[in-house]
Write an enzyme that holds these catalytic residues in place. Sequence first.
Site, PDB file in Angstrom:
ATOM      1  N   HIS A   1      -4.872   0.934  10.867  1.00 18.79           N
ATOM      2  CA  HIS A   1      -5.816   0.292  11.048  1.00 18.79           C
ATOM      3  C   HIS A   1      -6.831   0.135  12.504  1.00 18.79           C
ATOM      4  O   HIS A   1      -7.289  -0.498  12.535  1.00 18.79           O
ATOM      5  CB  HIS A   1      -5.816  -1.335  10.625  1.00 18.79           C
TER       6      HIS A   1
ATOM      7  N   HIS B   1      -0.989   4.990   8.079  1.00 17.44           N
ATOM      8  CA  HIS B   1      -1.699   5.064   7.743  1.00 17.44           C
ATOM      9  C   HIS B   1      -2.386   3.410   8.307  1.00 17.44           C
ATOM     10  O   HIS B   1      -1.155   3.059   9.031  1.00 17.44           O
ATOM     11  CB  HIS B   1      -1.948   3.638   6.110  1.00 17.44           C
TER      12      HIS B   1
ATOM     13  N   GLU C   1       0.666  -0.828  -0.266  1.00 13.38           N
ATOM     14  CA  GLU C   1       0.083   0.196   0.239  1.00 13.38           C
ATOM     15  C   GLU C   1       0.726   1.674  -0.123  1.00 13.38           C
ATOM     16  O   GLU C   1       0.242   2.799   0.170  1.00 13.38           O
ATOM     17  CB  GLU C   1      -0.455   0.220   1.179  1.00 13.38           C
TER      18      GLU C   1
ATOM     19  N   HIS D   1     -11.617  -0.833   6.388  1.00 15.04           N
ATOM     20  CA  HIS D   1     -10.172  -0.523   6.778  1.00 15.04           C
ATOM     21  C   HIS D   1      -9.227   0.704   7.404  1.00 15.04           C
ATOM     22  O   HIS D   1      -9.075  -0.723   8.193  1.00 15.04           O
ATOM     23  CB  HIS D   1      -9.806  -0.529   4.642  1.00 15.04           C
TER      24      HIS D   1
HETATM   25 MN    MN Z   1      -4.290  -1.077   4.887  1.00 17.23          MN
END
Ligand code: MN
Length: 240
Positions: free
Chosen positions: A100, A98, A79, A169
């Site tokens: 979760h 990023h 990603e 996500h």
């Molecule tokens: Mn991810």
Amino acid sequence: MPHTANPQLIEDLVAANHILVNEGVLDGFGHISVRHDKDPSRFLIARSMAPGLVTAADIVAVDLDGVVHDAQGRHTYVERFIHSEIYRAQPGVMSVIHSHSASVVPFSVSNTRLRPICHMSGFLGATTPVFEIRYSAGESSDLLIRNQALGKALADLLGTSAVALMRGHGSVAVGRSIQQSVFRAIYTESNARLQSQAMQLGEVNYMTPGEAQATSDMVDEHLERPWQIWKQEAADKIAR
Ligand code: MN
């Protein structure tokens, strides 16, 4: 010959990886990057590995097409296009996270928007956009930002916001420094937890857009204070 990044920047990036794990934002997954201080068309990020184990030797450089430039030929996260396309779209963004982090996810799958409810999270602004990957990747994707087109769609949705949610996500937080993006990622998770608790009590009195802006400006003057203690606590935990 690529320019060598400032060692302090690398050290901060390593510390940020550990802080985000210690503060419950990252676990075995998720990543943080910083724009290269000598080459704005590249960013620095760990090779593909658990963030809690990252050391300075694990940092690689990646360009804005998502190509890794590493003498040892190592790979980074699938990603990475989250990072490359946000850096391409927003020249003022110097760090991208990023995650979760769990308390945020419910706000990505319901009609309730994540909104700032306390003075540490005014950076969330009036509302927080939610990225619906189905619009770009159809009904059967694995929800990952696997290519430049998906990264661009996410960057477009984020715009100049500090945070965007990714449906089912996680989320992305950006900042003008590692310290700011870390602060925002930690308090996004905190705000989500508090907002869920407040909603169980009844109608929520959210901050006004003016309060969100004023409190955001206020905390930006104090990013170094929490950074120091988060860094110390993460280092103490690793030493034990
Ligand atoms: Mn991810």
